[in-house]
Design a protein around this motif. Sequence first.
Motif, PDB file in Angstrom:
ATOM      1  N   VAL A  62      46.669 -45.479  -5.460  1.00 30.88           N
ATOM      2  CA  VAL A  62      47.823 -46.183  -6.037  1.00 30.88           C
ATOM      3  C   VAL A  62      49.050 -45.268  -5.955  1.00 30.88           C
ATOM      4  O   VAL A  62      50.145 -45.681  -5.572  1.00 30.88           O
ATOM      5  N   TYR A  63      48.826 -44.008  -6.286  1.00 27.94           N
ATOM      6  CA  TYR A  63      49.900 -43.011  -6.235  1.00 27.94           C
ATOM      7  C   TYR A  63      50.402 -42.863  -4.796  1.00 27.94           C
ATOM      8  O   TYR A  63      51.608 -42.825  -4.534  1.00 27.94           O
ATOM      9  N   PHE A 110      52.683 -45.712  -3.988  1.00 26.55           N
ATOM     10  CA  PHE A 110      54.022 -45.566  -4.584  1.00 26.55           C
ATOM     11  C   PHE A 110      54.882 -44.607  -3.767  1.00 26.55           C
ATOM     12  O   PHE A 110      56.099 -44.730  -3.713  1.00 26.55           O
ATOM     13  N   ASP A 154      44.288 -51.492  -4.074  1.00 30.20           N
ATOM     14  CA  ASP A 154      45.159 -50.480  -4.687  1.00 30.20           C
ATOM     15  C   ASP A 154      46.589 -51.007  -4.784  1.00 30.20           C
ATOM     16  O   ASP A 154      47.285 -50.804  -5.784  1.00 30.20           O
ATOM     17  N   ARG A 155      47.022 -51.701  -3.730  1.00 35.08           N
ATOM     18  CA  ARG A 155      48.406 -52.198  -3.704  1.00 35.08           C
ATOM     19  C   ARG A 155      48.628 -53.238  -4.794  1.00 35.08           C
ATOM     20  O   ARG A 155      49.674 -53.276  -5.425  1.00 35.08           O
ATOM     21  N   ALA A 187      49.002 -51.420  -7.973  1.00 36.87           N
ATOM     22  CA  ALA A 187      50.295 -50.735  -7.960  1.00 36.87           C
ATOM     23  C   ALA A 187      51.423 -51.700  -8.334  1.00 36.87           C
ATOM     24  O   ALA A 187      52.311 -51.363  -9.126  1.00 36.87           O
TER      25      ALA A 187
END
Length: 272
Positions: free
Chosen positions: A21-22, A25, A35-36, A39
């Motif tokens: 996720v990081y 970003f 993950d997106r 996010a």
Amino acid sequence: MQQPNGLPDEIDLSRPSAARVYDYFLGGAHNFEIDRKLAEQIAAMTPNLPATMRAGREFLRRAVRALLDAGVDQFLDIGSGIPTVGNVHEVAQAANPKARVVYVDIDPVAVAHSRELLAGNDLTGVIHADLRDPERILAEARRLGLLDFDRPLGILLAGVVHFVPDADRPGDILATLRAAAAPGSHLVISHSTFEDQPQEMLDAQRLSARTATEISLRSRAEITGFFGDWTLLEPGVVHMELWRPDSPSEVAADAQRFGAFGGVARNDRPAG
Ligand SMILES: C[S@@+](CC[C@H](N)C(=O)[O-])C[C@H]1O[C@@H](n2cnc3c(N)ncnc32)[C@H](O)[C@@H]1O
């Protein structure tokens, strides 16, 4: 065992990962649909977060450049995440192709992706370890044989010490790391703070304290204490954006909005 995409089996791609996720970003390519989605949900709840992460990354890049200018060519990056866009070995090796970087993270997903990404780069290494066990980090780093602890080292702790609560004695952890570093070594820290922050932000932090990723917000004085007796470089411990900005005229008037201080210090202790 490996999955078809080259990732080890223990990495579960059916669940979102904080590290990926990081990465998303930051504009990296090491993330998946799941993950997106998470996010986007996080960004909707805390619109400032992606910008904060990017500002943290920018601070790290400027700090690494300053260390390279000071002649440091080896880095121990603890809490590195997935070495994504503008990562430390890219910044360092662009300036000095012989620069060495050892990445350390507690998150197995970040470690697996890092190993995949760095395969073939002989001047980098990856260690799966916990900052709360600095002796093990130092022992593993020595075993890898990439870093020379008799020469100046850059110790990077960007956005990670706030994951260590007071009960785990972060001051002692920092003292152990500093003690292992030769004269001329530098320490880079960025760390979340409650200073200069609006009440809404502090309330949100209090809520996050109920989750697994509790963050310990600390004062400028506490964060400054992590540098011990090393010499703080100008401009000291300041809101991240104010640490040697590329273009000072472009720094926003509300540089405190990212809620994190950054600083760099040098070990001026005489050898011996
Ligand atoms: C906010 S990210 C910072 C990533 C990178 N340093 C940067 O500034 O862009 C924090 C990272 O610290 C790692 N981390 C958290 N607690 C840790 C611990 N006790 N030991 C090692 N890494 C840890 C997380 O897994 C995550 O990858």
